[in-house]
Scaffold this active site. Sequence first.
Site, mmCIF file in Angstrom:
data_model
loop_
_atom_site.group_PDB
_atom_site.id
_atom_site.type_symbol
_atom_site.label_atom_id
_atom_site.label_comp_id
_atom_site.label_asym_id
_atom_site.label_seq_id
_atom_site.Cartn_x
_atom_site.Cartn_y
_atom_site.Cartn_z
ATOM 1 C CG ASN A 70 2.929 -0.208 3.026
ATOM 2 O OD1 ASN A 70 2.246 0.816 3.077
ATOM 3 N ND2 ASN A 70 2.528 -1.356 3.530
ATOM 4 C CD GLU A 77 -2.395 1.179 7.129
ATOM 5 O OE1 GLU A 77 -1.658 0.538 6.368
ATOM 6 O OE2 GLU A 77 -3.277 0.672 7.848
ATOM 7 C CG ASP A 98 -7.246 -3.448 6.851
ATOM 8 O OD1 ASP A 98 -7.186 -3.739 5.654
ATOM 9 O OD2 ASP A 98 -6.259 -3.433 7.600
ATOM 10 C CD GLU A 154 -6.757 -3.025 -1.946
ATOM 11 O OE1 GLU A 154 -6.784 -1.841 -2.343
ATOM 12 O OE2 GLU A 154 -5.900 -3.461 -1.165
ATOM 13 C CD GLU A 170 -3.720 -7.795 7.129
ATOM 14 O OE1 GLU A 170 -3.896 -7.454 5.954
ATOM 15 O OE2 GLU A 170 -3.424 -6.993 8.032
HETATM 16 C C1 GCU Z 1 -3.588 -3.384 6.278
HETATM 17 C C2 GCU Z 1 -2.391 -4.261 6.443
HETATM 18 C C3 GCU Z 1 -1.123 -3.564 6.059
HETATM 19 C C4 GCU Z 1 -1.267 -2.944 4.667
HETATM 20 C C5 GCU Z 1 -2.504 -2.095 4.597
HETATM 21 C C6 GCU Z 1 -2.842 -1.614 3.197
HETATM 22 O O1 GCU Z 1 -3.594 -2.358 7.232
HETATM 23 O O2 GCU Z 1 -2.318 -4.723 7.767
HETATM 24 O O3 GCU Z 1 -0.085 -4.504 6.090
HETATM 25 O O4 GCU Z 1 -0.154 -2.202 4.347
HETATM 26 O O5 GCU Z 1 -3.613 -2.836 5.015
HETATM 27 O O6 GCU Z 1 -3.787 -2.141 2.621
HETATM 28 O O7 GCU Z 1 -2.210 -0.716 2.687
#
Ligand code: GCU
Length: 664
Positions: free
Chosen positions: A184, A268, A347, A369, A375
């Site tokens: 991100n 996202e 996820d 991945e 997490e």
């Molecule tokens: C999950 C995670 C996020 C992350 C995303 C990703 O949703 O909670 O924090 O950005 O994966 O793999 O891009």
Amino acid sequence: MLKEYDCWLQERKVTAKIKVPEVIYAQKGGEVCATAVRELSSGINRLLGFVPKVQKKADLKNSGVFLEFDSYLKPESFSISITENQILICAADDNGLLYGVFRFLFLLAQGKITHGLQINETPASPLRMINHWDNFDGTIERGYAGGSLFYKDGNFDFDNKRIEDYARLLASTGINRLSINNVNVRANAKLLITEKYLREAAKLAAIFRRYGIRLFISINFGAPWSLGKLETADPLDERVFAWWKERASIIYKYIPDLAGFLVKADSEGEPGPFQYERTHADGANMLAKAVKPFGGEIVWRCFVYNCQQDWRDHSFDRARAAYDHFMPLDGAFLENVILQIKFGPYDFQVREPVTPLFGALLKTRHVMELQITQEYTGHQIDLCFLPHVWQDIARFDIVNNENTERKFRIMDLIGKYKEGLSNIEGFASVVNVGLDNNWTGHTLAQANLYGYGRLTWNPQLSAKEIAQEWCALSFGEGETAKKIEDILLNSYPAYEKYNAPFGVCFMVTPNSHYGPNIEGYEFSRWGTYHRADANAIGIDRTPSGTGYTEQYSNENAAIFRDASRCPENLILFFHRLRYDFKMKNGNTLLQNIYDTHFEGYDETFKMAEDWKSLKDSLQKEVYESVLSRFEMQLINAKEWRDQINTYFFRKTGIPDNKNRKIFP
Ligand code: GCU
């Protein structure tokens, strides 16, 4: 005594089974070869207590440790031969020598260097990658071990020595690629590809380079307009391509061996080609062309799904997303594009099926991945030895044809990549390290970092082998190491039992993802529901439901779609079942839910007791820091046990058949 900071490269005097010669003869090589020589010398000192002399000229008649190039070996491979008075470490290239040196030192530390020993090793996969989700403000997305090793307050801020120690740890397990910023790419991180920041990035690259590790940079697909002042980032717009081409030429001036870009697009909320009604192949290929003249590659993530789902809509299934989006594009990507696919369709859940996209892509390079950072697996408070599940993932056979001997397990396919017989190229993983002195918060979570590296090198390794190696290297040979090995191996099953058994997924507290919140995601937009009611739980993903099972190859689809054949640890992922569904042990699903949650807590309690029994054999600091985490884990496990059991008791009114305490 364990120095937590040193991880699996402990200073510990061992008694060698052979006399290790006191002279190293090293052939001249590049920068990484020089590192190999230094590591060999300091490693021998660390384990045997003397500093060998290093001589350049190799006379093969002498007694000595020889580092030699051998052009017959494959890239990054090595051989080690031990004779009467010589130790010979050969490799085709610098990286191979470095890996050979570390393997030699690992074996020496474990008392496994003996006369006549002959080893040849080749990494299964050419791409063995770590992803950092580090932000420029110094925080780490999903980081549980302190702040970023690379950034602070909107700038690069790193300690050269610490980065070098980190690079050493990674290289010792065979890691050769690393992305340095969060996928991100927000705020200042967008500026990473501008000259102001590239100078510092180049310094970081120089340290990793000495350990044979090449960097990736995560980029923001919208950069041409957010940085470049173009009004578009449309991948088919010539101005956009020209912008990226120029950007690449600037970036490569600073980091000439940059491995490439890592991209999270249309995912996202991140910008991507969909905004311009273009495909992901259009997006990835445009970037691939821009970095190609410099030998760069584009690692393109497949975590593309609708995160604005209406929970009322049962016809839509997030699990289908990766396959539905990317399978039609097989063959449309340029050869310097690699797709990075999360191991499961959701996820990083504690247990998910392997995504059907793996191996199905016949014309596109792809990597799996994983997530070393915990997490959904306990935030490095709860102990959870991840190679346990990685081993299951690696053993998944994508064809699964009972009528033939031929195996198409992920671990075999990765090994075949280099021969051109498969497109599965290896692994990438989100890492679990931060500024904590022990790197990983929970000291025993170091085993996950170690295990990941070893698995990318050799996916055939079992969780037990990895645990054994790690314990011996960290705690020495003997009873203590053996007990810690057992604790590690018990940890994943215990976690899975009190957390989300039977592949049910997502009963976790929203956002933080630690601790139970059984309906936390039920009415959300994220597409991850279990839909428990008074009679049944789970999602029907067979053809009578969402049809997700049909994305698998014939035999796997047949197994997953049939509740009597579906592996029970995934049954609620594929099926909606009544609570009175009879499981293989003869008990109902509901009783199995109760049992696993009681057992998960009890097994955690036992792990904590086993740890306490080690009090006198461990140094106080290590003993206490791990103990305090076990204490927190017990609170968490109890909360999971009681909330889940109460939830289902309230839904069904059916008591536990063993009359254990369920709170009404
Ligand atoms: C999950 C995670 C996020 C992350 C995303 C990703 O949703 O909670 O924090 O950005 O994966 O793999 O891009």
